[in-house]
Structure formats: structure tokens, C-alpha cells
Design an enzyme around this catalytic site. Structure first.
Site, PDB file in Angstrom:
ATOM      1  N   PRO A  23       0.824  -1.111   0.483  1.00  0.00           N
ATOM      2  CG  PRO A  23      -0.430  -1.955   1.478  1.00  0.00           C
ATOM      3  CD  PRO A  23       1.379  -2.338   0.905  1.00  0.00           C
ATOM      4  CE1 TYR A  24       5.324   3.290  -2.477  1.00  0.00           C
ATOM      5  CE2 TYR A  24       3.977   1.484  -3.467  1.00  0.00           C
ATOM      6  CZ  TYR A  24       4.932   2.553  -3.206  1.00  0.00           C
ATOM      7  OH  TYR A  24       6.259   1.520  -3.858  1.00  0.00           O
TER       8      TYR A  24
END
Length: 61
Positions: A2-3
Site C-alpha cells: 500500500p501507498y
């Protein structure tokens, strides 16, 4: 992997951002099951005049 992109008006300290990043990382890890080492938090500091809502400039509070 995840970013998370966080956009805030400029003016937060490095220490404040570290606390925010830690809490975001812990929450995503807990609720999405991602290892903390795979979570990236990216801050974008917005100068005043760069954010508009409903055609009106948002000001820092």
C-alpha cells in the site's frame, strides 16, 4: 504494497508527520493485514492557494 498519499497544508513538523505516518501504518496493517514494512506513507505539503473547494480557495486554519 500500500501507498498512502497525505496532502496537508504546509507547516507540519517532521515530528508531527512521523506520528501521523506511524498511526496510518498501524491502522492499515491491523485492518488490511499488510506487514508494516510494506506500507508507504507519502506527504505532499500544499502551499496556501493550491487547494480549492467549490471554486473557493481553502485557507489554512
Amino acid at each position: 504494497m500500500p501507498y498512502v498519499h497525505v496532502e496537508l497544508f504546509e507547516g507540519r513538523t517532521v515530528e508531527q508527520k512521523a506520528i501521523i505516518a506511524k498511526e496510518i501504518t498501524e491502522s492499515i496493517s491491523k485492518h488490511a493485514g499488510a506487514p508494516t514494512s510494506a506500507i508507504h506513507v507519502i506527504f505532499n505539503d500544499l502551499p496556501e492557494g493550491m487547494l480549492y473547494q467549490g471554486g473557493e480557495m481553502k485557507k489554512k486554519k
